[in-house]
Design a protein around this motif. Sequence first.
Motif, PDB file in Angstrom:
ATOM      1  N   ILE A  81      35.150 -33.049  12.851  1.00  0.00           N
ATOM      2  CA  ILE A  81      35.430 -31.810  13.573  1.00  0.00           C
ATOM      3  C   ILE A  81      34.828 -30.598  12.672  1.00  0.00           C
ATOM      4  O   ILE A  81      35.221 -30.441  11.671  1.00  0.00           O
ATOM      5  CB  ILE A  81      36.670 -31.538  13.848  1.00  0.00           C
ATOM      6  CG1 ILE A  81      37.352 -32.464  14.692  1.00  0.00           C
ATOM      7  CG2 ILE A  81      37.207 -30.197  14.377  1.00  0.00           C
ATOM      8  CD1 ILE A  81      38.713 -32.766  14.954  1.00  0.00           C
ATOM      9  N   ILE A  82      34.016 -29.624  13.373  1.00  0.00           N
ATOM     10  CA  ILE A  82      33.487 -28.375  12.855  1.00  0.00           C
ATOM     11  C   ILE A  82      34.310 -27.376  13.583  1.00  0.00           C
ATOM     12  O   ILE A  82      34.448 -26.911  14.600  1.00  0.00           O
ATOM     13  CB  ILE A  82      32.096 -28.311  13.103  1.00  0.00           C
ATOM     14  CG1 ILE A  82      31.317 -29.343  12.385  1.00  0.00           C
ATOM     15  CG2 ILE A  82      31.560 -26.967  12.429  1.00  0.00           C
ATOM     16  CD1 ILE A  82      29.964 -29.349  12.718  1.00  0.00           C
ATOM     17  N   VAL A  83      35.179 -26.540  12.500  1.00  0.00           N
ATOM     18  CA  VAL A  83      35.791 -25.400  13.227  1.00  0.00           C
ATOM     19  C   VAL A  83      34.769 -24.277  13.286  1.00  0.00           C
ATOM     20  O   VAL A  83      33.905 -24.123  12.324  1.00  0.00           O
ATOM     21  CB  VAL A  83      36.931 -24.872  12.130  1.00  0.00           C
ATOM     22  CG1 VAL A  83      37.299 -23.587  12.531  1.00  0.00           C
ATOM     23  CG2 VAL A  83      38.096 -25.879  12.110  1.00  0.00           C
ATOM     24  N   LEU A  84      34.695 -23.604  14.465  1.00  0.00           N
ATOM     25  CA  LEU A  84      33.887 -22.788  14.715  1.00  0.00           C
ATOM     26  C   LEU A  84      34.571 -21.424  15.374  1.00  0.00           C
ATOM     27  O   LEU A  84      35.036 -21.534  16.366  1.00  0.00           O
ATOM     28  CB  LEU A  84      32.810 -23.018  15.700  1.00  0.00           C
ATOM     29  CG  LEU A  84      31.700 -21.930  16.074  1.00  0.00           C
ATOM     30  CD1 LEU A  84      30.645 -21.575  14.778  1.00  0.00           C
ATOM     31  CD2 LEU A  84      30.761 -22.473  16.970  1.00  0.00           C
ATOM     32  N   THR A  85      34.790 -20.394  14.307  1.00  0.00           N
ATOM     33  CA  THR A  85      35.871 -19.222  14.690  1.00  0.00           C
ATOM     34  C   THR A  85      35.330 -17.922  14.117  1.00  0.00           C
ATOM     35  O   THR A  85      34.452 -17.962  13.184  1.00  0.00           O
ATOM     36  CB  THR A  85      37.197 -19.846  14.046  1.00  0.00           C
ATOM     37  OG1 THR A  85      38.063 -18.884  14.331  1.00  0.00           O
ATOM     38  CG2 THR A  85      37.146 -19.949  12.592  1.00  0.00           C
ATOM     39  N   SER A  86      36.042 -17.089  14.322  1.00  0.00           N
ATOM     40  CA  SER A  86      35.913 -15.606  13.543  1.00  0.00           C
ATOM     41  C   SER A  86      36.904 -15.314  12.929  1.00  0.00           C
ATOM     42  O   SER A  86      36.686 -14.313  12.053  1.00  0.00           O
ATOM     43  CB  SER A  86      36.154 -14.707  14.902  1.00  0.00           C
ATOM     44  OG  SER A  86      35.204 -14.866  16.112  1.00  0.00           O
ATOM     45  N   TYR A  87      37.767 -16.505  12.579  1.00  0.00           N
ATOM     46  CA  TYR A  87      38.860 -16.157  11.497  1.00  0.00           C
ATOM     47  C   TYR A  87      38.513 -16.862  10.062  1.00  0.00           C
ATOM     48  O   TYR A  87      38.227 -17.957   9.996  1.00  0.00           O
ATOM     49  CB  TYR A  87      40.290 -16.336  11.995  1.00  0.00           C
ATOM     50  CG  TYR A  87      40.526 -15.800  13.333  1.00  0.00           C
ATOM     51  CD1 TYR A  87      41.207 -14.669  13.337  1.00  0.00           C
ATOM     52  CD2 TYR A  87      40.038 -16.254  14.660  1.00  0.00           C
ATOM     53  CE1 TYR A  87      41.526 -13.859  14.480  1.00  0.00           C
ATOM     54  CE2 TYR A  87      40.583 -15.480  15.748  1.00  0.00           C
ATOM     55  CZ  TYR A  87      41.303 -14.398  15.702  1.00  0.00           C
ATOM     56  OH  TYR A  87      41.524 -13.878  16.945  1.00  0.00           O
TER      57      TYR A  87
END
Length: 217
Positions: A81-87
Amino acid sequence: MSDPITVMIVDDHEMVRRGASGYLEAQPDIEVVAEAESGEEAVRLAREHVPHVVLMDLVMPGMDGVEATRKVKDVSPRSQIIVLTSYHQDEHIFPALQAGAISYLLKDVKARELVEAIRRAAQGEATLHPRVAARVIQAFRGGDLDQSSPFTALTERELDVIKLIARGHTNRKIAEELVISEGTVKGHVSNILSKLHLADRTQAAVYAWQEGIVRRE
């Protein structure tokens, strides 16, 4: 030609999913097999498709990305799982890594860098956005992280697996012992090596003995 890397995109914004999917589908070695607009849908589709890599948004209505990450890893252990976020705050970074994410990227990542991160994740290699990596290093140096760090914490099932690896069991024997499939065992082994930054089963066995995870009877 080898089989493509299968990817699932999880984001509650349709335009984000469409944009990422369009670019990834143009890559000769990547296939987008599913798109989910919620954490709940992500878990269901992960069980159905068992993708190699999941791009996971964190802030979504209902089940958030951290909980979705944890549950996706439960139903599809092989999925990286790759987190892809603005945070990029601590309250997002560390829970996501603790839940089982292998990589953490921000949405300002260049498209080619995202593709490379997907390829690396499929090989069990982590990628952290520079800002996130700096925070992780700072936390280690400052002693903010303890032994429950996402880089060393194993799930109960992963602990079961590494104990049996340390005792010389093959994947088949582990599967028989734990009453799970060999494919599931392989997924757990991959996660163990990734979390502990180990190269192979031999190193995992040595680690288990050295750290007291398994002891001589």
